[in-house]
Design a protein around this motif. Sequence first.
Motif, PDB file in Angstrom:
ATOM      1  N   ILE A  33      18.828 -82.856  30.872  1.00 49.74           N
ATOM      2  CA  ILE A  33      18.964 -82.115  31.428  1.00 49.74           C
ATOM      3  C   ILE A  33      17.903 -80.790  30.342  1.00 49.74           C
ATOM      4  O   ILE A  33      18.057 -80.546  29.714  1.00 49.74           O
ATOM      5  N   GLU A  34      16.476 -80.874  32.064  1.00 47.89           N
ATOM      6  CA  GLU A  34      15.677 -79.950  31.112  1.00 47.89           C
ATOM      7  C   GLU A  34      16.219 -78.360  30.976  1.00 47.89           C
ATOM      8  O   GLU A  34      16.307 -78.104  32.316  1.00 47.89           O
ATOM      9  N   PRO A  35      16.103 -77.575  30.132  1.00 46.35           N
ATOM     10  CA  PRO A  35      16.535 -75.996  30.343  1.00 46.35           C
ATOM     11  C   PRO A  35      16.093 -75.603  31.133  1.00 46.35           C
ATOM     12  O   PRO A  35      16.978 -74.220  31.522  1.00 46.35           O
ATOM     13  N   SER A  36      14.716 -75.550  31.574  1.00 42.68           N
ATOM     14  CA  SER A  36      14.125 -75.266  32.969  1.00 42.68           C
ATOM     15  C   SER A  36      14.750 -74.810  33.740  1.00 42.68           C
ATOM     16  O   SER A  36      13.840 -74.674  34.409  1.00 42.68           O
ATOM     17  N   GLN A  37      15.222 -76.101  34.806  1.00 41.72           N
ATOM     18  CA  GLN A  37      15.832 -76.687  35.720  1.00 41.72           C
ATOM     19  C   GLN A  37      16.930 -75.734  36.104  1.00 41.72           C
ATOM     20  O   GLN A  37      17.673 -74.731  35.827  1.00 41.72           O
ATOM     21  N   ASP A  38      16.650 -75.268  37.952  1.00 39.58           N
ATOM     22  CA  ASP A  38      17.829 -73.814  38.284  1.00 39.58           C
ATOM     23  C   ASP A  38      18.738 -75.392  38.410  1.00 39.58           C
ATOM     24  O   ASP A  38      18.284 -76.622  38.955  1.00 39.58           O
ATOM     25  N   GLY A  39      19.904 -74.927  37.971  1.00 38.15           N
ATOM     26  CA  GLY A  39      21.508 -75.205  38.941  1.00 38.15           C
ATOM     27  C   GLY A  39      22.049 -74.713  38.581  1.00 38.15           C
ATOM     28  O   GLY A  39      22.054 -74.057  38.224  1.00 38.15           O
ATOM     29  N   PHE A  40      23.215 -75.533  38.472  1.00 36.39           N
ATOM     30  CA  PHE A  40      24.484 -75.030  37.725  1.00 36.39           C
ATOM     31  C   PHE A  40      25.535 -75.831  37.295  1.00 36.39           C
ATOM     32  O   PHE A  40      25.606 -77.557  38.089  1.00 36.39           O
ATOM     33  N   PHE A  41      26.204 -75.936  36.841  1.00 34.64           N
ATOM     34  CA  PHE A  41      27.698 -77.010  36.079  1.00 34.64           C
ATOM     35  C   PHE A  41      28.717 -76.158  36.910  1.00 34.64           C
ATOM     36  O   PHE A  41      29.073 -75.699  37.474  1.00 34.64           O
ATOM     37  N   TYR A  42      29.648 -77.767  36.874  1.00 33.67           N
ATOM     38  CA  TYR A  42      30.676 -77.736  37.890  1.00 33.67           C
ATOM     39  C   TYR A  42      31.344 -78.539  36.928  1.00 33.67           C
ATOM     40  O   TYR A  42      30.770 -79.735  35.823  1.00 33.67           O
ATOM     41  N   SER A  43      33.178 -78.780  36.865  1.00 30.79           N
ATOM     42  CA  SER A  43      33.401 -79.906  36.319  1.00 30.79           C
ATOM     43  C   SER A  43      34.842 -80.714  37.254  1.00 30.79           C
ATOM     44  O   SER A  43      34.998 -79.609  38.428  1.00 30.79           O
ATOM     45  N   LEU A  44      34.971 -81.929  37.383  1.00 28.90           N
ATOM     46  CA  LEU A  44      35.899 -82.192  38.366  1.00 28.90           C
ATOM     47  C   LEU A  44      37.240 -81.886  37.217  1.00 28.90           C
ATOM     48  O   LEU A  44      37.449 -81.915  35.681  1.00 28.90           O
ATOM     49  N   PRO A  45      38.395 -81.563  37.746  1.00 33.83           N
ATOM     50  CA  PRO A  45      39.783 -81.220  36.861  1.00 33.83           C
ATOM     51  C   PRO A  45      40.679 -82.516  36.648  1.00 33.83           C
ATOM     52  O   PRO A  45      40.241 -83.997  36.730  1.00 33.83           O
ATOM     53  N   TYR A  77      39.422 -81.317  47.034  1.00 37.46           N
ATOM     54  CA  TYR A  77      41.072 -80.989  46.760  1.00 37.46           C
ATOM     55  C   TYR A  77      40.833 -80.325  45.466  1.00 37.46           C
ATOM     56  O   TYR A  77      40.692 -81.008  43.858  1.00 37.46           O
ATOM     57  N   ASN A  78      41.469 -79.251  45.272  1.00 38.50           N
ATOM     58  CA  ASN A  78      41.132 -78.795  43.324  1.00 38.50           C
ATOM     59  C   ASN A  78      41.775 -79.190  42.418  1.00 38.50           C
ATOM     60  O   ASN A  78      41.738 -78.324  41.891  1.00 38.50           O
ATOM     61  N   ASN A  79      43.390 -79.888  43.050  1.00 42.11           N
ATOM     62  CA  ASN A  79      44.079 -80.626  41.937  1.00 42.11           C
ATOM     63  C   ASN A  79      43.314 -81.668  40.873  1.00 42.11           C
ATOM     64  O   ASN A  79      44.069 -81.766  40.685  1.00 42.11           O
TER      65      ASN A  79
END
Length: 384
Positions: A33-45, A372-374
């Motif tokens: 992952i390049e530090p200069s890239q636009d975007g966001f992080f998310y996780s799975l539960p 589903y958030n769970n």
Amino acid sequence: MKKQFIFLLLTGFISAGSVFAQIDVQKVGRDLIEPSQDGFFYSLPRTGIRVDIEVKKTQRIKGPYSEFADKYLGLSQVVNLNSIEYEISTVKLSIVNSPDPEEYYFVKSTGSKKDRQSLELSLSEKGSLIGVEGKNRKFSDDTDSKTIAASRLSVPEVSNPTMFERVDTVIRRISVDTTTIEQKVFKKISSAKTPEQKAKEAADFILKLDESMFNLINGYQEVSYEKGTMEYMYAQMEKLKNDYLQLFKGVTGVYKENFSFTYFPTKENDPSTITLCRFSLSKGIMDKSLNAGDQIQLEIQSLERLKGIRNFITQRNQTDSKAKGIYYCIPEEALISIKIGGQVKIESQFPINQMGIVTFLPSTSTDNLELYNNTGGLKHVKVW
């Protein structure tokens, strides 16, 4: 214009005014992952198994005059020995969720600026993706708890002096010639009361209270009291009588102690049987490292519902080199059991995210997507 790096982990709701129609999702730790890239992080539960155990504690304390209960009051059902007993009254199974540290993803934009369009993204408070253009939902914050209820018993103290005054008569005989004169001398001596003497006084007081209570409810008192006054007087005498009776009968108290354990299975689920703690009838819940007591174990058994598609999805994930869309989870069903001393006490089926399969959508499938958030599984998606 300098690009900005957007890192969203603990966000309830995100509205991005300028997001690319096509995205490429990369797994953190596996892809560069390049530090200069636009975007966001998310996780799975990930799924945690919570075990709540309620223990009933019965504590008995011997009264100081218990050995005289039958002699002076005719009581046979008394506590003759101090003891504490434990019993498991309730065992409950439930699941809790938290972000999986091994399942974080970075969503980056691809394509040209002319392809940008408005897109809404929803994340839970803990950073798990809920949906794209879906309804925002609150992610329940389940926390572990371990509570030990305080439990103390004491026999009530009553006023009963331990010393009493004894008057002895000393006779002195004085002989004068043939005449004998007797002289009486009274000598006061203070002595300690024996346990039986104190028990006899307490028993006499109880019998007097009984008599007073009987006279009160039968109208033998000289003064005509109002109803409320009589009820108050009777209640106070009854309370005092019970306090004195505890000196003979002893005290028995029942308390509840609550314990909570949370375990997060691994992907391999090894070992499948985990010792949570130990239980003893005389000591209650104990640490699992001790040798005494019965083991309380959590057993996890996969039902292999995804066996037919696991290999196919694994190969697809490894061979597909195209841009990937949102990653989601297909949980595996597992049979969860609680064993006490090797015997199954409770069992239930739950979906376990870590034991399931993680795969991805096409990179263009970003319209009307809900998870589903769970579990991180698909709830609604529009694919074209």
